[in-house]
Design a protein around this motif. Structure first.
Motif, mmCIF file in Angstrom:
data_model
loop_
_atom_site.group_PDB
_atom_site.id
_atom_site.type_symbol
_atom_site.label_atom_id
_atom_site.label_comp_id
_atom_site.label_asym_id
_atom_site.label_seq_id
_atom_site.Cartn_x
_atom_site.Cartn_y
_atom_site.Cartn_z
ATOM 1 N N ASN A 21 12.007 72.394 15.433
ATOM 2 C CA ASN A 21 10.701 71.776 15.643
ATOM 3 C C ASN A 21 10.300 71.802 17.114
ATOM 4 O O ASN A 21 9.334 71.139 17.502
ATOM 5 C CB ASN A 21 10.661 70.353 15.095
ATOM 6 C CG ASN A 21 10.579 70.363 13.593
ATOM 7 O OD1 ASN A 21 11.601 70.515 12.948
ATOM 8 N ND2 ASN A 21 9.397 70.240 13.042
ATOM 9 N N ALA A 22 10.997 72.573 17.920
ATOM 10 C CA ALA A 22 10.579 72.780 19.302
ATOM 11 C C ALA A 22 9.263 73.553 19.326
ATOM 12 O O ALA A 22 8.563 73.554 20.325
ATOM 13 C CB ALA A 22 11.657 73.540 20.068
ATOM 14 N N ILE A 23 8.933 74.206 18.214
ATOM 15 C CA ILE A 23 7.647 74.887 18.097
ATOM 16 C C ILE A 23 6.638 73.893 17.531
ATOM 17 O O ILE A 23 6.834 73.341 16.453
ATOM 18 C CB ILE A 23 7.739 76.124 17.191
ATOM 19 C CG1 ILE A 23 8.646 77.184 17.827
ATOM 20 C CG2 ILE A 23 6.352 76.700 16.915
ATOM 21 C CD1 ILE A 23 8.821 78.432 17.000
ATOM 22 N N SER A 24 5.572 73.670 18.275
ATOM 23 C CA SER A 24 4.497 72.802 17.791
ATOM 24 C C SER A 24 3.305 73.666 17.392
ATOM 25 O O SER A 24 3.173 74.811 17.823
ATOM 26 C CB SER A 24 4.093 71.788 18.865
ATOM 27 O OG SER A 24 3.587 72.461 19.994
ATOM 28 N N VAL A 25 2.453 73.105 16.546
ATOM 29 C CA VAL A 25 1.295 73.828 16.042
ATOM 30 C C VAL A 25 0.039 73.030 16.348
ATOM 31 O O VAL A 25 0.004 71.813 16.141
ATOM 32 C CB VAL A 25 1.404 74.045 14.512
ATOM 33 C CG1 VAL A 25 0.173 74.750 13.968
ATOM 34 C CG2 VAL A 25 2.659 74.834 14.166
ATOM 35 N N SER A 26 -0.981 73.724 16.849
ATOM 36 C CA SER A 26 -2.283 73.075 17.029
ATOM 37 C C SER A 26 -3.350 73.939 16.370
ATOM 38 O O SER A 26 -3.207 75.160 16.257
ATOM 39 C CB SER A 26 -2.606 72.849 18.497
ATOM 40 O OG SER A 26 -2.730 74.057 19.176
ATOM 41 N N CYS A 27 -4.392 73.282 15.915
ATOM 42 C CA CYS A 27 -5.496 73.959 15.246
ATOM 43 C C CYS A 27 -6.779 73.558 15.954
ATOM 44 O O CYS A 27 -7.104 72.365 16.004
ATOM 45 C CB CYS A 27 -5.522 73.555 13.781
ATOM 46 S SG CYS A 27 -6.849 74.315 12.864
ATOM 47 N N ASN A 28 -7.478 74.531 16.515
ATOM 48 C CA ASN A 28 -8.691 74.275 17.301
ATOM 49 C C ASN A 28 -8.454 73.193 18.344
ATOM 50 O O ASN A 28 -9.279 72.316 18.552
ATOM 51 C CB ASN A 28 -9.867 73.925 16.397
ATOM 52 C CG ASN A 28 -10.362 75.124 15.606
ATOM 53 O OD1 ASN A 28 -10.097 76.260 15.974
ATOM 54 N ND2 ASN A 28 -11.065 74.877 14.534
ATOM 55 N N GLY A 29 -7.274 73.230 18.978
ATOM 56 C CA GLY A 29 -6.938 72.301 20.045
ATOM 57 C C GLY A 29 -6.375 70.966 19.606
ATOM 58 O O GLY A 29 -6.016 70.143 20.443
ATOM 59 N N ASP A 40 17.421 70.297 12.745
ATOM 60 C CA ASP A 40 18.507 70.635 13.658
ATOM 61 C C ASP A 40 19.333 71.766 13.076
ATOM 62 O O ASP A 40 19.623 71.778 11.872
ATOM 63 C CB ASP A 40 19.402 69.416 13.897
ATOM 64 C CG ASP A 40 18.684 68.329 14.686
ATOM 65 O OD1 ASP A 40 18.001 68.664 15.659
ATOM 66 O OD2 ASP A 40 18.810 67.155 14.314
ATOM 67 N N VAL A 41 19.708 72.712 13.923
ATOM 68 C CA VAL A 41 20.554 73.832 13.508
ATOM 69 C C VAL A 41 21.672 73.997 14.532
ATOM 70 O O VAL A 41 21.541 73.592 15.686
ATOM 71 C CB VAL A 41 19.749 75.144 13.372
ATOM 72 C CG1 VAL A 41 18.760 75.061 12.222
ATOM 73 C CG2 VAL A 41 19.026 75.494 14.659
ATOM 74 N N SER A 42 22.778 74.591 14.090
ATOM 75 C CA SER A 42 23.894 74.814 15.006
ATOM 76 C C SER A 42 24.656 76.076 14.626
ATOM 77 O O SER A 42 24.656 76.503 13.466
ATOM 78 C CB SER A 42 24.856 73.619 14.986
ATOM 79 O OG SER A 42 25.556 73.570 13.773
ATOM 80 N N ASN A 43 25.310 76.637 15.622
ATOM 81 C CA ASN A 43 26.152 77.801 15.385
ATOM 82 C C ASN A 43 27.310 77.422 14.473
ATOM 83 O O ASN A 43 27.678 78.173 13.578
ATOM 84 C CB ASN A 43 26.663 78.348 16.722
ATOM 85 C CG ASN A 43 27.424 79.639 16.550
ATOM 86 O OD1 ASN A 43 28.398 79.696 15.825
ATOM 87 N ND2 ASN A 43 26.968 80.680 17.230
ATOM 88 N N ALA A 44 27.871 76.230 14.673
ATOM 89 C CA ALA A 44 29.028 75.787 13.880
ATOM 90 C C ALA A 44 28.710 75.699 12.396
ATOM 91 O O ALA A 44 29.584 75.898 11.551
ATOM 92 C CB ALA A 44 29.511 74.427 14.388
ATOM 93 N N ASN A 45 27.446 75.423 12.050
ATOM 94 C CA ASN A 45 27.046 75.323 10.641
ATOM 95 C C ASN A 45 26.560 76.649 10.074
ATOM 96 O O ASN A 45 26.052 76.696 8.951
ATOM 97 C CB ASN A 45 25.950 74.271 10.471
ATOM 98 C CG ASN A 45 26.490 72.875 10.643
ATOM 99 O OD1 ASN A 45 27.677 72.620 10.465
ATOM 100 N ND2 ASN A 45 25.622 71.961 11.018
ATOM 101 N N GLY A 46 26.668 77.718 10.852
ATOM 102 C CA GLY A 46 26.262 79.039 10.374
ATOM 103 C C GLY A 46 24.756 79.258 10.376
ATOM 104 O O GLY A 46 24.245 80.072 9.609
ATOM 105 N N ASP A 47 24.036 78.549 11.242
ATOM 106 C CA ASP A 47 22.580 78.641 11.262
ATOM 107 C C ASP A 47 22.037 79.755 12.152
ATOM 108 O O ASP A 47 20.824 79.922 12.244
ATOM 109 C CB ASP A 47 21.981 77.307 11.729
ATOM 110 C CG ASP A 47 22.204 76.195 10.723
ATOM 111 O OD1 ASP A 47 22.062 76.451 9.513
ATOM 112 O OD2 ASP A 47 22.510 75.072 11.161
ATOM 113 N N ASN A 48 22.906 80.521 12.821
ATOM 114 C CA ASN A 48 22.429 81.601 13.674
ATOM 115 C C ASN A 48 21.600 82.581 12.853
ATOM 116 O O ASN A 48 22.056 83.085 11.831
ATOM 117 C CB ASN A 48 23.597 82.334 14.333
ATOM 118 C CG ASN A 48 23.109 83.449 15.227
ATOM 119 O OD1 ASN A 48 22.135 83.300 15.938
ATOM 120 N ND2 ASN A 48 23.769 84.586 15.158
ATOM 121 N N SER A 49 20.358 82.792 13.275
ATOM 122 C CA SER A 49 19.430 83.733 12.636
ATOM 123 C C SER A 49 19.019 83.323 11.226
ATOM 124 O O SER A 49 18.411 84.117 10.516
ATOM 125 C CB SER A 49 20.003 85.150 12.615
ATOM 126 O OG SER A 49 20.205 85.606 13.941
#
Length: 91
Positions: A21-29, A40-49
């Motif tokens: 969720n580091a990506i935010s979305v805006s619509c017409n400002g 949340d994702v982690s390498n340890a949980n196999g979330d890479n890619s």
């Protein structure tokens, strides 16, 4: 309208974690509410890619529509990938 998109993180090294969720979305400002609110994702949980789907509802139908995806440097320190962007009408 409803917007859906997928995000994956580049978590190559042991111990790396990120919140998609580091990506935010805006619509017409205007900042839009993204669901889920946190992923949340982690390498340890196999979330890479591994892609996760996000949804934004209440996108107005308009002749001139600007949708922006933004990420801060802190939230995107490993690299996030945005894919499969779809805008679906609700009429």
């Amino acid at each position: 309208m409803t917007l859906t998109y997928e995000v994956a993180a580049n978590l190559y090294n042991q111990g790396e974690t990120a919140n998609l969720n580091a990506i935010s979305v805006s619509c017409n400002g205007t900042a839009m509410t993204v669901s889920p609110a946190s992923q949340d994702v982690s390498n340890a949980n196999g979330d890479n890619s591994k892609f996760y789907t996000f949804t934004v509802t209440g996108i107005p139908i308009a002749a001139d529509l600007t949708i922006e995806f933004k990420a801060s440097a802190d939230g995107n320190k490993y690299g996030l990938r945005l894919d499969n962007i779809k805008l679906i009408g609700n009429q």
